[in-house]
Scaffold this active site. Structure first.
Site, PDB file in Angstrom:
ATOM      1  N   CYS A   2      -0.128 -10.360  -4.416  1.00  0.00           N
ATOM      2  CA  CYS A   2       0.082 -11.572  -5.209  1.00  0.00           C
ATOM      3  C   CYS A   2       1.527 -12.034  -5.044  1.00  0.00           C
ATOM      4  O   CYS A   2       2.422 -11.249  -4.767  1.00  0.00           O
ATOM      5  CB  CYS A   2      -0.159 -11.295  -6.687  1.00  0.00           C
ATOM      6  SG  CYS A   2      -1.824 -10.754  -7.038  1.00  0.00           S
ATOM      7  N   ARG A  27       1.417 -13.926   2.627  1.00  0.00           N
ATOM      8  CA  ARG A  27       0.923 -12.708   1.986  1.00  0.00           C
ATOM      9  C   ARG A  27      -0.546 -12.799   1.638  1.00  0.00           C
ATOM     10  O   ARG A  27      -1.166 -11.771   1.338  1.00  0.00           O
ATOM     11  CB  ARG A  27       1.720 -12.433   0.706  1.00  0.00           C
ATOM     12  CG  ARG A  27       3.202 -12.225   0.939  1.00  0.00           C
ATOM     13  CD  ARG A  27       3.973 -12.594  -0.310  1.00  0.00           C
ATOM     14  NE  ARG A  27       3.486 -11.849  -1.447  1.00  0.00           N
ATOM     15  CZ  ARG A  27       4.011 -10.721  -1.873  1.00  0.00           C
ATOM     16  NH1 ARG A  27       5.038 -10.218  -1.271  1.00  0.00           N
ATOM     17  NH2 ARG A  27       3.504 -10.105  -2.903  1.00  0.00           N
ATOM     18  N   TRP A  74      -4.465 -12.333  -5.381  1.00  0.00           N
ATOM     19  CA  TRP A  74      -5.591 -11.661  -4.731  1.00  0.00           C
ATOM     20  C   TRP A  74      -6.357 -10.996  -5.860  1.00  0.00           C
ATOM     21  O   TRP A  74      -5.767 -10.236  -6.624  1.00  0.00           O
ATOM     22  CB  TRP A  74      -5.110 -10.543  -3.808  1.00  0.00           C
ATOM     23  CG  TRP A  74      -4.904 -10.931  -2.391  1.00  0.00           C
ATOM     24  CD1 TRP A  74      -3.743 -10.788  -1.697  1.00  0.00           C
ATOM     25  CD2 TRP A  74      -5.861 -11.467  -1.493  1.00  0.00           C
ATOM     26  NE1 TRP A  74      -3.926 -11.230  -0.419  1.00  0.00           N
ATOM     27  CE2 TRP A  74      -5.213 -11.651  -0.262  1.00  0.00           C
ATOM     28  CE3 TRP A  74      -7.211 -11.830  -1.597  1.00  0.00           C
ATOM     29  CZ2 TRP A  74      -5.858 -12.166   0.853  1.00  0.00           C
ATOM     30  CZ3 TRP A  74      -7.849 -12.346  -0.492  1.00  0.00           C
ATOM     31  CH2 TRP A  74      -7.175 -12.504   0.714  1.00  0.00           C
ATOM     32  N   ASN A  98       1.890  -9.113 -11.152  1.00  0.00           N
ATOM     33  CA  ASN A  98       1.480  -8.414  -9.922  1.00  0.00           C
ATOM     34  C   ASN A  98       1.292  -6.951 -10.276  1.00  0.00           C
ATOM     35  O   ASN A  98       2.102  -6.400 -11.033  1.00  0.00           O
ATOM     36  CB  ASN A  98       2.585  -8.472  -8.856  1.00  0.00           C
ATOM     37  CG  ASN A  98       2.671  -9.826  -8.189  1.00  0.00           C
ATOM     38  OD1 ASN A  98       1.886 -10.719  -8.486  1.00  0.00           O
ATOM     39  ND2 ASN A  98       3.624  -9.963  -7.298  1.00  0.00           N
ATOM     40  N   GLY A  99       0.297  -6.309  -9.683  1.00  0.00           N
ATOM     41  CA  GLY A  99       0.116  -4.874  -9.909  1.00  0.00           C
ATOM     42  C   GLY A  99      -1.204  -4.590 -10.607  1.00  0.00           C
ATOM     43  O   GLY A  99      -2.082  -5.447 -10.691  1.00  0.00           O
ATOM     44  N   GLU A 482      -4.275  10.558  14.677  1.00  0.00           N
ATOM     45  CA  GLU A 482      -3.475   9.359  14.390  1.00  0.00           C
ATOM     46  C   GLU A 482      -1.979   9.691  14.415  1.00  0.00           C
ATOM     47  O   GLU A 482      -1.174   8.897  14.919  1.00  0.00           O
ATOM     48  CB  GLU A 482      -3.906   8.779  13.027  1.00  0.00           C
ATOM     49  CG  GLU A 482      -3.075   7.637  12.481  1.00  0.00           C
ATOM     50  CD  GLU A 482      -3.029   6.390  13.369  1.00  0.00           C
ATOM     51  OE1 GLU A 482      -3.784   6.307  14.354  1.00  0.00           O
ATOM     52  OE2 GLU A 482      -2.203   5.516  13.075  1.00  0.00           O
ATOM     53  N   LYS A 486       0.655   7.868  16.891  1.00  0.00           N
ATOM     54  CA  LYS A 486       1.859   7.184  16.394  1.00  0.00           C
ATOM     55  C   LYS A 486       3.088   7.694  17.131  1.00  0.00           C
ATOM     56  O   LYS A 486       3.950   6.919  17.521  1.00  0.00           O
ATOM     57  CB  LYS A 486       1.978   7.473  14.906  1.00  0.00           C
ATOM     58  CG  LYS A 486       2.179   6.477  13.882  1.00  0.00           C
ATOM     59  CD  LYS A 486       1.395   5.250  13.670  1.00  0.00           C
ATOM     60  CE  LYS A 486       0.625   4.602  14.744  1.00  0.00           C
ATOM     61  NZ  LYS A 486      -0.486   3.803  14.317  1.00  0.00           N
ATOM     62  N   GLU A 489       3.116   6.381  20.862  1.00  0.00           N
ATOM     63  CA  GLU A 489       3.394   4.967  21.112  1.00  0.00           C
ATOM     64  C   GLU A 489       4.814   4.578  20.703  1.00  0.00           C
ATOM     65  O   GLU A 489       5.391   3.683  21.299  1.00  0.00           O
ATOM     66  CB  GLU A 489       2.335   4.053  20.484  1.00  0.00           C
ATOM     67  CG  GLU A 489       2.144   4.193  19.015  1.00  0.00           C
ATOM     68  CD  GLU A 489       0.981   3.335  18.499  1.00  0.00           C
ATOM     69  OE1 GLU A 489       0.485   2.455  19.202  1.00  0.00           O
ATOM     70  OE2 GLU A 489       0.572   3.586  17.347  1.00  0.00           O
ATOM     71  N   HIS A 505      -9.585  27.544  21.827  1.00  0.00           N
ATOM     72  CA  HIS A 505     -10.503  27.267  22.936  1.00  0.00           C
ATOM     73  C   HIS A 505      -9.799  26.589  24.101  1.00  0.00           C
ATOM     74  O   HIS A 505     -10.447  25.940  24.922  1.00  0.00           O
ATOM     75  CB  HIS A 505     -11.684  26.420  22.434  1.00  0.00           C
ATOM     76  CG  HIS A 505     -12.486  27.129  21.389  1.00  0.00           C
ATOM     77  ND1 HIS A 505     -13.333  28.165  21.683  1.00  0.00           N
ATOM     78  CD2 HIS A 505     -12.521  26.986  20.043  1.00  0.00           C
ATOM     79  CE1 HIS A 505     -13.870  28.625  20.563  1.00  0.00           C
ATOM     80  NE2 HIS A 505     -13.392  27.927  19.552  1.00  0.00           N
ATOM     81  N   LYS A 604       0.240  -6.402  20.086  1.00  0.00           N
ATOM     82  CA  LYS A 604      -0.338  -6.261  18.745  1.00  0.00           C
ATOM     83  C   LYS A 604      -1.836  -6.515  18.755  1.00  0.00           C
ATOM     84  O   LYS A 604      -2.590  -5.864  18.060  1.00  0.00           O
ATOM     85  CB  LYS A 604       0.354  -7.229  17.777  1.00  0.00           C
ATOM     86  CG  LYS A 604      -0.083  -7.073  16.318  1.00  0.00           C
ATOM     87  CD  LYS A 604       0.312  -5.726  15.755  1.00  0.00           C
ATOM     88  CE  LYS A 604      -0.241  -5.449  14.383  1.00  0.00           C
ATOM     89  NZ  LYS A 604      -0.238  -4.010  14.063  1.00  0.00           N
TER      90      LYS A 604
HETATM   91  C1  F6R Z   1      -1.913   1.703  17.209  1.00  0.00           C
HETATM   92  C2  F6R Z   1      -2.596   0.430  17.134  1.00  0.00           C
HETATM   93  C3  F6R Z   1      -3.758   0.194  18.029  1.00  0.00           C
HETATM   94  C4  F6R Z   1      -4.806  -0.649  17.319  1.00  0.00           C
HETATM   95  C5  F6R Z   1      -5.924  -1.028  18.301  1.00  0.00           C
HETATM   96  C6  F6R Z   1      -7.006  -1.824  17.617  1.00  0.00           C
HETATM   97  O1  F6R Z   1      -0.846   1.781  16.311  1.00  0.00           O
HETATM   98  O2  F6R Z   1      -2.221  -0.434  16.386  1.00  0.00           O
HETATM   99  O3  F6R Z   1      -4.304   1.388  18.483  1.00  0.00           O
HETATM  100  O4  F6R Z   1      -5.327   0.065  16.249  1.00  0.00           O
HETATM  101  O5  F6R Z   1      -5.397  -1.781  19.360  1.00  0.00           O
HETATM  102  O6  F6R Z   1      -6.506  -3.005  17.088  1.00  0.00           O
HETATM  103  P1  F6R Z   1      -7.262  -3.790  15.967  1.00  0.00           P
HETATM  104  O7  F6R Z   1      -7.305  -2.939  14.751  1.00  0.00           O
HETATM  105  O8  F6R Z   1      -6.480  -5.054  15.777  1.00  0.00           O
HETATM  106  O9  F6R Z   1      -8.647  -4.063  16.475  1.00  0.00           O
END
Ligand code: F6R
Length: 609
Positions: A2, A27, A74, A98-99, A482, A486, A489, A505, A604
Site C-alpha cells: 500500500c 508498487r 492492496w 499499511n500493514g 536455490e 543464488k 549467478e 552416493h 531479468k
Molecule cells: C534466478 C532467476 C531466474 C528466474 C527464471 C524464471 O534468480 O531469477 O532463474 O527465476 O528466469 O523467471 P520468471 O519467474 O520471470 O519466469
C-alpha cells in the site's frame, strides 16, 4: 504494497495527494482514496481500480482543502471494494494504514460489544474506531492515537486526522515505513521517499515505536510512551533511481529486506483466520473446479522451478493431489501426458518467460485447465492462463530473484491450503494453525534479516572459494538448490545443491578442506539424519556453514560458521531459510566485486527459448 501520502500546507491538498500516489503507483494497488478537510468536515473520495478512477471522481466531485491524506491499497482483510478502500472514517476521525493488525478479531469483537458498527471488512477500520472512542473520552488526537496503538499487535504505519484539529496529521510507525517531508509553511508524510521528492528533499524518518504530530509549521516526534525525540532531518540527495533503491546499495539488498512486507502483501485478503480457510476470489477456474482435479503439473524455470519443488510438498501434503514438477524447457518437448482431470500451474515472476508461456499454450492446445502464479500484472502468461493468483511482491528490479521467490512459496502454500480445505483433506483446525503461523511469520523474517551484519563478516571468509555445496532435506532441499543458484549467478562461484542423504552416493568425493558446505539443519523430523550427514562432511575436512534454529553445542563444535535463525512452523521454514542464503550470496558477491543487480550473461526476463 500500500502507498501512503499526507499533506498539510497552503497547496491544493487533493493535487499533492494524487501526485504522490502516482509516484507510488509502481508498487501496485487495487483501490485508492483521499480524505481532505473541507469546510470543517472531511470530503472522502474512494474508488476501486486505477488511480485514474479516483481522479475522475475528484474531477466530478472535488475535495477542496489544504490538508488531507491519501492511500493506494492492496486488499488485505477484505476484498478490493470501495467500502474497504482507505481512508476509513469513524466518527470524527479519518485514517490510512499499511500493514496487518494481528489482533483485529479480538479488538473488533470488543468494539462491537461497545456498540460500534463497521462499514468495511478491514482490520484498519478498527484503529479509526479505537481512536474515535478515545477522542470521546476527551483526549486530543495525539493522546487518543497513543492509546489506540498501545492496543495493536502487528505491523502498521498509520496517518490519522480529526475534524476537531484541522491542519494536523498524526502518524505512527511500527515495522512499516513512514517518512516525513519538511517544507516551508507545509509538511508531508509518505510511506516512501519517491512520493515526496517533487516537493522537498528534507526528510525525517520515523523509527519503530515512534509517532509524529505534523502541522504546516512543524513536526513533533515522540515515542509511543510520549518521550519526546529530537531528530535532525536528513537531506536526501538521491537521484530518483537511488530513491527507488530506498538508500540500499543495490536493488537486490532492498528487495531482500522487503520480504517480510512482500509476503504480507501476498497473504493480504486471502486468510480467513476465524474460519480456518483461505479466500482466493481473484482465482477463479469455474464452479467448484477443485472437485475433479486428479493431478497437477507445476511448471517453471530457474528460481520459480525451485518454488514449484516446495509447492509439490505443500500440495501433496495438504490437498493430497499428486504433483509433477518440470522445467518449462523440458516439459514442452517431452510430449507430456495431459488430460481434462489435470491442472497445469505455471509459476513466473515476470509472466514473460518463453518456456513457461509455452507450457500454458501446450495446456490450451490439449484442452487442459491452466493457472498461473505470477507477479507482473497483465503479463503474457497471465493473459493466456485460465486463472491467475498474483503474488503481489511489487516490482523486482534485481535480476536475481529474492522476494518473488518467497512470495511464490507463499502463494503455493495458499493454493495448497485452499485445495485442502475444499477437498476435505485439511481440517479447519489444522488450517487455522498454519494461518496463524503465517500471520506471525514477518517478525521472524525480520529477525533473520537482522543477521545481515554477521553474515557480511562471515562472507569474507568464503570469497576465495571456487566451489560450494548446499544440502538440505525434504521441503528444504529445494532451498539448498536455490541457495546454490543464488551464489552461482551473483558471485560466479560454482555451487551445487543436493538432498543431504544423497551426499554419500557420490558428491561426498568432492569434500576437502577447500569445500564450503552449507547445511540446512532446521528442527524437524529429519534433524538427526541431517546432523549425521553433517558429521560425514566434517570427518572429511569440509568447511561447514550451518543454518539452523537449534541451540546445540554439538553443532557449534562441528561447524565453522553457524547462522542461527528463529524457529517457525516447519512448513514455513523454506521461506525463512531462504533469507540468510540470499544474504550470504549477496555479501560473497559484494566482496568479490561483481555486478550484483545485473550479473553477467543474465536477463531479468527470458523471452527466448
Ligand atoms: C534466478 C532467476 C531466474 C528466474 C527464471 C524464471 O534468480 O531469477 O532463474 O527465476 O528466469 O523467471 P520468471 O519467474 O520471470 O519466469
Amino acid at each position: 504494497m500500500c502507498g501512503i501520502v499526507g499533506y498539510v500546507g497552503q497547496r491544493d491538498a487533493s493535487s499533492v495527494l494524487i501526485r504522490g500516489l502516482r509516484l507510488l503507483e509502481y508498487r501496485g494497488y487495487d483501490s485508492a482514496g483521499v480524505a481532505v478537510l473541507t469546510n470543517g468536515d472531511f470530503a472522502l473520495r474512494r474508488s476501486v481500480g486505477k488511480l485514474q478512477n479516483l481522479e475522475d471522481l475528484l474531477a466530478e466531485s472535488p475535495a477542496t482543502g489544504h490538508s488531507g491524506i491519501g492511500h493506494t491499497r492492496w486488499a488485505t482483510h477484505g476484498r478490493p471494494s470501495e467500502a474497504n478502500a482507505h481512508p476509513h472514517r469513524a466518527g470524527r476521525v479519518v485514517l490510512i494504514h499499511n500493514g496487518i493488525i494481528e489482533n483485529f478479531l479480538a479488538l473488533r469483537a470488543e468494539l462491537r460489544a461497545n456498540g460500534r458498527d463497521f462499514s468495511s471488512e478491514t482490520d484498519t477500520e478498527i484503529i479509526a474506531h479505537l481512536i474515535d472512542g478515545y477522542l470521546s473520552d476527551g483526549d486530543d488526537l495525539a493522546a487518543a492515537t497513543r492509546r489506540a496503538i498501545a492496543r495493536l499487535e502487528g505491523s502498521f504505519a498509520i496517518v490519522v486526522m480529526s475534524v476537531d484539529e484541522p491542519g494536523r496529521l498524526v502518524a505512527a510507525k511500527s515495522a512499516t515505513p513512514i517518512v516525513i517531508g519538511l517544507g516551508d509553511g507545509e509538511n508531508f508524510v509518505a510511506s516512501d521517499i519517491p512520493a515526496l521528492l517533487d516537493y522537498t528533499r528534507d526528510m525525517l524518518f520515523l523509527e519503530d515505536g515512534e509517532m509524529a504530530e505534523i502541522d504546516s509549521s512543524g513536526v513533533r516526534v515522540s515515542e509511543f510512551d510520549g518521550t519526546v525525540v529530537e531528530r535532525d532531518p536528513r537531506r536526501i540527495t538521491w537521484d530518483p533511481v537511488t530513491a527507488q533503491k530506498g538508500g540500499y546499495k543495490h536493488f537486490m539488498l532492498k528487495e531482500i529486506h522487503e520480504q517480510p512486507q512482500a509476503i504480507i502483501d501476498t497473504m493480504r485478503g486471502r486468510l480467513l483466520l476465524e474460519d480456518g480457510d483461505i479466500f482466493l476470489d481473484d482465482f477463479d477456474l469455474g464452479k467448484e473446479w477443485w472437485k475433479d482435479v486428479e493431478r497437477m503439473d507445476l511448471i517453471a524455470c530457474g528460481t520459480a522451478w525451485h518454488a514449484c519443488l516446495v509447492g509439490k510438498f505443500f500440495i501433496e501434503k495438504f490437498a493430497r493431489i499428486p504433483c509433477n514438477v518440470d522445467y518449462g524447457s523440458e516439459f514442452r518437448y517431452r510430449e507430456p501426458i495431459l488430460d481434462e482431470r489435470g491442472l497445469l500451474v505455471v509459476v513466473s515472476q515476470s509472466g514473460e518467460t518463453a518456456d513457461t508461456l509455452a507450457a500454458v499454450e501446450e495446456a490450451r492446445r490439449k484442452g487442459v485447465r491452466s493457472a498461473a502464479i505470477c507477479n507482473v500484472v497483465d503479463s503474457s502468461i497471465t493473459r493466456r492462463a485460465d486463472a491467475v493468483l498474483y503474488t503481489h511482491a511489487g516490482p523486482e528490479i534485481s535480476v536475481a530473484s529474492t522476494k518473488a521467490f518467497v512470495t511464490q512459496l507463499t502463494a503455493l502454500l495458499l493454493m495448497a491450503l485452499f485445495l485442502g480445505r475444499r477437498r476435505g483433506t485439511l481440517s479447519a483446525e489444522e488450517c487455522r494453525e498454519l494461518i496463524e503461523a503465517m500471520v506471525h511469520l514477518p517478525s521472524p523474517l525480520r529477525e533473520a534479516l537482522a543477521l545481515a551484519p554477521s553474515i557480511e563478516t562471515m562472507a569474507r571468509r568464503y570469497v576465495k572459494a571456487e566451489n560450494f555445496l548446499y544440502v538440505g532435506r525434504g521441503l528444504n532441499y529445494p532451498i539448498a538448490l536455490e541457495g546454490a543458484l543464488k551464489l552461482k549467478e551473483l558471485s560466479y562461484i560454482h555451487a551445487e545443491g543436493y538432498p543431504a542423504g544423497e551426499l554419500k552416493h557420490g558428491p561426498i568425493a568432492l569434500i576437502s578442506e577447500t569445500m564450503p558446505v552449507v547445511v540446512l539443519l532446521p528442527k524437524n523430523g529429519s534433524f538427526a539424519k541431517t546432523l549425521s550427514n553433517m558429521k560425514e562432511v566434517e570427518s572429511r575436512g569440509g568447511q561447514i556453514i550451518v543454518v539452523t534454529d537449534v541451540e546445540d553445542d554439538e553443532i557449534d563444535q562441528v561447524a565453522r560458521d553457524v547462522i542461527r535463525v528463529p524457529s517457525v512452523h516447519p512448513m514455513l521454514m523454506p521461506i525463512l531459510l531462504s533469507l540468510p542464503l540470499q544474504l550470504l550470496s549477496y555479501y560473497v558477491a559484494e566482496h568479490r566485486g561483481t555486478d550484483v543487480d545485473q550479473p553477467r550473461n543474465l536477463a531479468k526476463s527470458v523471452t527466448v527459448e
